[in-house]
Design a protein around this motif. Structure first.
Motif, PDB file in Angstrom:
ATOM      1  N   SER A  10      46.437  92.349   0.799  1.00  0.00           N
ATOM      2  CA  SER A  10      46.747  92.127  -0.618  1.00  0.00           C
ATOM      3  C   SER A  10      46.024  90.901  -1.160  1.00  0.00           C
ATOM      4  O   SER A  10      45.587  90.891  -2.307  1.00  0.00           O
ATOM      5  CB  SER A  10      48.250  91.963  -0.811  1.00  0.00           C
ATOM      6  N   SER A  11      45.897  89.874  -0.338  1.00  0.00           N
ATOM      7  CA  SER A  11      45.242  88.649  -0.805  1.00  0.00           C
ATOM      8  C   SER A  11      43.726  88.817  -0.945  1.00  0.00           C
ATOM      9  O   SER A  11      43.096  88.045  -1.665  1.00  0.00           O
ATOM     10  CB  SER A  11      45.558  87.481   0.126  1.00  0.00           C
ATOM     11  N   LEU A  12      43.157  89.827  -0.283  1.00  0.00           N
ATOM     12  CA  LEU A  12      41.703  90.026  -0.326  1.00  0.00           C
ATOM     13  C   LEU A  12      41.261  91.193  -1.214  1.00  0.00           C
ATOM     14  O   LEU A  12      40.091  91.261  -1.595  1.00  0.00           O
ATOM     15  CB  LEU A  12      41.163  90.258   1.090  1.00  0.00           C
ATOM     16  N   ASP A  26      39.480  78.883  10.160  1.00  0.00           N
ATOM     17  CA  ASP A  26      38.053  78.588  10.213  1.00  0.00           C
ATOM     18  C   ASP A  26      37.386  79.741  10.950  1.00  0.00           C
ATOM     19  O   ASP A  26      37.368  79.761  12.186  1.00  0.00           O
ATOM     20  CB  ASP A  26      37.818  77.254  10.921  1.00  0.00           C
ATOM     21  N   LEU A  27      36.879  80.711  10.213  1.00  0.00           N
ATOM     22  CA  LEU A  27      36.254  81.883  10.825  1.00  0.00           C
ATOM     23  C   LEU A  27      34.814  81.573  11.216  1.00  0.00           C
ATOM     24  O   LEU A  27      34.160  80.726  10.611  1.00  0.00           O
ATOM     25  CB  LEU A  27      36.279  83.065   9.850  1.00  0.00           C
ATOM     26  N   HIS A  46      36.656  80.933   0.365  1.00  0.00           N
ATOM     27  CA  HIS A  46      37.757  81.537  -0.385  1.00  0.00           C
ATOM     28  C   HIS A  46      38.516  82.549   0.471  1.00  0.00           C
ATOM     29  O   HIS A  46      39.751  82.640   0.391  1.00  0.00           O
ATOM     30  CB  HIS A  46      37.231  82.189  -1.667  1.00  0.00           C
ATOM     31  N   ILE A  47      37.780  83.296   1.288  1.00  0.00           N
ATOM     32  CA  ILE A  47      38.418  84.244   2.208  1.00  0.00           C
ATOM     33  C   ILE A  47      39.267  83.474   3.218  1.00  0.00           C
ATOM     34  O   ILE A  47      40.424  83.830   3.470  1.00  0.00           O
ATOM     35  CB  ILE A  47      37.351  85.110   2.909  1.00  0.00           C
ATOM     36  N   GLU A  48      38.718  82.405   3.776  1.00  0.00           N
ATOM     37  CA  GLU A  48      39.470  81.592   4.738  1.00  0.00           C
ATOM     38  C   GLU A  48      40.730  81.003   4.093  1.00  0.00           C
ATOM     39  O   GLU A  48      41.794  80.996   4.699  1.00  0.00           O
ATOM     40  CB  GLU A  48      38.581  80.488   5.308  1.00  0.00           C
ATOM     41  N   GLY A  73      46.483  80.976   3.512  1.00  0.00           N
ATOM     42  CA  GLY A  73      47.659  80.986   2.662  1.00  0.00           C
ATOM     43  C   GLY A  73      48.729  81.952   3.155  1.00  0.00           C
ATOM     44  O   GLY A  73      49.923  81.697   3.014  1.00  0.00           O
ATOM     45  N   VAL A  74      48.302  83.050   3.749  1.00  0.00           N
ATOM     46  CA  VAL A  74      49.245  84.026   4.301  1.00  0.00           C
ATOM     47  C   VAL A  74      49.767  83.556   5.655  1.00  0.00           C
ATOM     48  O   VAL A  74      50.967  83.622   5.934  1.00  0.00           O
ATOM     49  CB  VAL A  74      48.595  85.420   4.426  1.00  0.00           C
ATOM     50  N   LEU A  75      48.870  83.075   6.508  1.00  0.00           N
ATOM     51  CA  LEU A  75      49.261  82.670   7.863  1.00  0.00           C
ATOM     52  C   LEU A  75      50.015  81.344   7.898  1.00  0.00           C
ATOM     53  O   LEU A  75      50.774  81.084   8.826  1.00  0.00           O
ATOM     54  CB  LEU A  75      48.034  82.577   8.766  1.00  0.00           C
TER      55      LEU A  75
END
Length: 164
Positions: free
Chosen positions: A64-66, A33-34, A19-21, A26-28
């Motif tokens: 903001s997304s996190l 893939d971390l 979900h974090i990825e 979504g922003v980038l």
């Protein structure tokens, strides 16, 4: 114009990793893939670190997304670039969000009106000036995140490039 910075996910539950990825992607505008590694400072959580490059303001958008995700600790920085101040965003479950403007020399720049407000509250006995200044400088976030930062020394780093 291009900006760059670093995303530090200091601690996250393994189930949150995809979900974090997705949120960062979504922003980038590109897949992310971390590389997740165990976080020695806390049991059953992982950490990741990635350098990023993209348009100015991406750090704020990623933050903001996190923000608001429970049991997630992160920091994201954006270096100053020509005509644009840098920024630092930090989040912890207990303290919530912290945002600061960072000057070209790497110092936190506190706006005049926020300093005046802190001085007025202290003069009225509504706060202790030193404690209020510590909040404006992010000291409580630094204190909470410090054990997680040290645990990340030597961790692998990835580069993320935003879609242009």
């Amino acid at each position: 114009m291009s900006a760059r910075g670093v995303l530090y996910v200091h601690s996250a539950q393994p189930a949150l990793c995809p979900h974090i990825e997705w949120a960062v992607a979504g922003v980038l505008g590109v897949p992310v893939d971390l590389t997740w590694t165990p976080q020695p400072a806390a049991p059953n959580v992982v950490r990741a670190q990635a350098e990023w490059e993209g348009r100015p303001g991406i750090a704020a958008a990623i933050a903001s997304s996190l923000m608001g995700w429970q049991r997630l600790r992160f920091e994201i920085t954006e270096d100053a670039s020509p005509g644009v101040d840098g920024s630092r965003h930090a989040y912890t479950p207990t303290l919530g969000a912290f945002t600061a403007v960072i000057g070209a020399a790497g110092d936190i720049m506190i706006p005049e009106d926020r300093l005046r407000a802190a001085m007025m509250m202290a003069a009225q006995g509504r706060c202790v000036l030193e404690e209020e200044l510590d909040k404006l400088l992010g000291k409580p976030w630094d204190e909470e995140l410090e054990p997680f930062r040290y645990a990340g020394d030597g961790a692998p780093v990835r580069w993320l490039h935003a879609a242009v």
